[in-house]
Write a protein that holds these residues in place. Sequence first.
Motif, short mmCIF file in Angstrom:
data_model
loop_
_atom_site.label_atom_id
_atom_site.label_comp_id
_atom_site.label_asym_id
_atom_site.label_seq_id
_atom_site.Cartn_x
_atom_site.Cartn_y
_atom_site.Cartn_z
N MET A 1 -9.57 -2.82 9.75
CA MET A 1 -8.62 -3.94 9.76
C MET A 1 -9.04 -4.93 8.68
O MET A 1 -10.10 -5.54 8.75
CB MET A 1 -8.60 -4.60 11.13
CG MET A 1 -7.47 -5.58 11.34
SD MET A 1 -7.51 -6.22 13.03
CE MET A 1 -5.99 -7.17 13.08
N ASP A 2 -8.19 -5.06 7.67
CA ASP A 2 -8.45 -5.97 6.57
C ASP A 2 -7.10 -6.29 5.94
O ASP A 2 -6.10 -6.35 6.67
CB ASP A 2 -9.41 -5.33 5.55
CG ASP A 2 -10.24 -6.35 4.79
OD1 ASP A 2 -9.72 -6.92 3.82
OD2 ASP A 2 -11.40 -6.59 5.18
N LEU A 3 -7.02 -6.44 4.65
CA LEU A 3 -5.75 -6.52 3.95
C LEU A 3 -5.36 -5.11 3.52
O LEU A 3 -5.34 -4.80 2.33
CB LEU A 3 -5.86 -7.45 2.74
CG LEU A 3 -5.37 -8.88 2.91
CD1 LEU A 3 -5.84 -9.76 1.77
CD2 LEU A 3 -3.85 -8.91 2.99
N ILE A 4 -5.08 -4.25 4.50
CA ILE A 4 -4.85 -2.84 4.22
C ILE A 4 -3.35 -2.57 4.19
O ILE A 4 -2.69 -2.47 5.23
CB ILE A 4 -5.52 -1.93 5.27
CG1 ILE A 4 -6.99 -2.32 5.47
CG2 ILE A 4 -5.41 -0.47 4.85
CD1 ILE A 4 -7.70 -1.57 6.56
N GLY A 5 -2.80 -2.47 2.99
CA GLY A 5 -1.37 -2.24 2.84
C GLY A 5 -0.97 -0.85 3.28
O GLY A 5 -1.66 0.14 3.00
N ASP A 6 0.16 -0.77 4.00
CA ASP A 6 0.68 0.50 4.48
C ASP A 6 1.43 1.18 3.33
O ASP A 6 2.59 0.89 3.07
CB ASP A 6 1.61 0.24 5.67
CG ASP A 6 2.18 1.53 6.28
OD1 ASP A 6 1.96 2.62 5.71
OD2 ASP A 6 2.84 1.43 7.32
N THR A 7 0.75 2.09 2.65
CA THR A 7 1.35 2.83 1.55
C THR A 7 1.46 4.30 1.90
O THR A 7 0.77 4.80 2.79
CB THR A 7 0.51 2.70 0.27
OG1 THR A 7 -0.76 3.35 0.47
CG2 THR A 7 0.27 1.23 -0.08
N GLU A 8 2.31 5.00 1.19
CA GLU A 8 2.51 6.43 1.43
C GLU A 8 1.20 7.20 1.24
O GLU A 8 0.87 8.09 2.03
CB GLU A 8 3.58 6.97 0.49
CG GLU A 8 3.92 8.43 0.73
CD GLU A 8 5.06 8.92 -0.16
OE1 GLU A 8 5.37 10.12 -0.10
OE2 GLU A 8 5.62 8.09 -0.92
N GLN A 9 0.45 6.85 0.22
CA GLN A 9 -0.81 7.53 -0.05
C GLN A 9 -1.80 7.33 1.09
O GLN A 9 -2.46 8.28 1.53
CB GLN A 9 -1.41 7.02 -1.36
CG GLN A 9 -2.70 7.72 -1.76
CD GLN A 9 -3.26 7.20 -3.07
OE1 GLN A 9 -2.84 6.14 -3.55
NE2 GLN A 9 -4.20 7.91 -3.65
N ARG A 10 -1.91 6.11 1.58
CA ARG A 10 -2.84 5.84 2.66
C ARG A 10 -2.38 6.47 3.97
O ARG A 10 -3.21 6.90 4.79
CB ARG A 10 -3.04 4.34 2.83
CG ARG A 10 -3.85 3.70 1.72
CD ARG A 10 -3.87 2.19 1.81
NE ARG A 10 -4.68 1.60 0.75
CZ ARG A 10 -4.54 0.37 0.30
NH1 ARG A 10 -3.60 -0.42 0.83
NH2 ARG A 10 -5.30 -0.09 -0.67
N ARG A 11 -1.06 6.51 4.20
CA ARG A 11 -0.55 7.12 5.44
C ARG A 11 -0.87 8.61 5.50
O ARG A 11 -0.89 9.18 6.59
CB ARG A 11 0.96 6.92 5.54
CG ARG A 11 1.37 5.52 5.93
CD ARG A 11 2.82 5.49 6.43
NE ARG A 11 3.73 6.06 5.45
CZ ARG A 11 4.28 5.40 4.45
NH1 ARG A 11 3.99 4.12 4.26
NH2 ARG A 11 5.12 5.99 3.63
N ALA A 12 -1.08 9.22 4.35
CA ALA A 12 -1.46 10.63 4.35
C ALA A 12 -2.88 10.82 4.86
O ALA A 12 -3.26 11.92 5.28
CB ALA A 12 -1.32 11.20 2.94
N ALA A 13 -3.67 9.74 4.85
CA ALA A 13 -5.08 9.83 5.24
C ALA A 13 -5.37 9.25 6.61
O ALA A 13 -6.25 9.73 7.33
CB ALA A 13 -5.95 9.11 4.20
#
Length: 303
Positions: free
Chosen positions: A124-136
């Motif tokens: 939990m931080d300033l973690i933007g919900d991006t397509e690339q991150r959602r894959a992980a």
Amino acid sequence: MRRTFFAAATALSLGLAAAVALSGCVVLRPGVSANATGAEQKAAYTRLVELPAAIKDKGVLVIGSQLASPPLIFQVNASNTIEGINKDIADEVGKRLGVKIEWTQLPFAGLIPAVQSGKVDAGMDLIGDTEQRRAAVDFANYMNQATSPLVRRGNPQGIHSVDDLCGLSVAIVRGGAQLELAEDTSKKCVAEDKKPIQIDQYSAPGDARLSVQAGRDAAFLGNTPVMRYITEQKATKSIFEMGGETTYQLQPIGIITAKGDPALHDSIQSALDMMQTDGTIAKILKKWNTEDLALAAPVKESK
């Protein structure tokens, strides 16, 4: 008018409501994206989902964070007391799910690997919900982030939006989403027969701020909550101000959990949904002067 994307949030909410009426089925919650396979998320939870037994039994939810992104999450002075939006939200999630919250400090780049490996239960931080991150990893979103210009007090260059940056030098943090905004704006400048933007990339936010303070860069394009916090603190408000009230690059941020642990994601998401519905998240965001960064109201399944 201060904070200009209320209209966008309202339009999003109305659009989602219309989709429910037409389809008669569940739709994505605001700030929640389809998963890697394109399947839709469930409608907003109206009751808590119990935590996985392993976490419930140990009574602690371990969350990884930089602990250095005020007002989202930061340590106060030498006491190491943790404060911020994320702490307030995490504490309430823990309270509702019946566990204590334990923070582990990690570099931002190490948050996703730590979640994937099980070193921490969540990030939990300033973690933007991006397509690339959602894959992980999986996201349980709770608010939006955005980009705003920070300038020297007195605004010597007269910067009131990114359109005023043509021909000026701009500071960004290397690897941040702000590079895209700076590059796109610079291309627009050239297309309008204006000088391009000189983009200076720094390894840390502190270095970018110092470049603006010293006059080497006209503005620092950074995360809106952090930029506002800087302009409101006693130690820095005489040095910096906002370069206009317009915000850019609106994007949801969330609590991340491992792809292999959907039960934990669902528990956290259920708590966040109920906190959003009953106004708890709104109160927390108002406390930290970020109420305009709230997600639109959760959409429930139509009957």
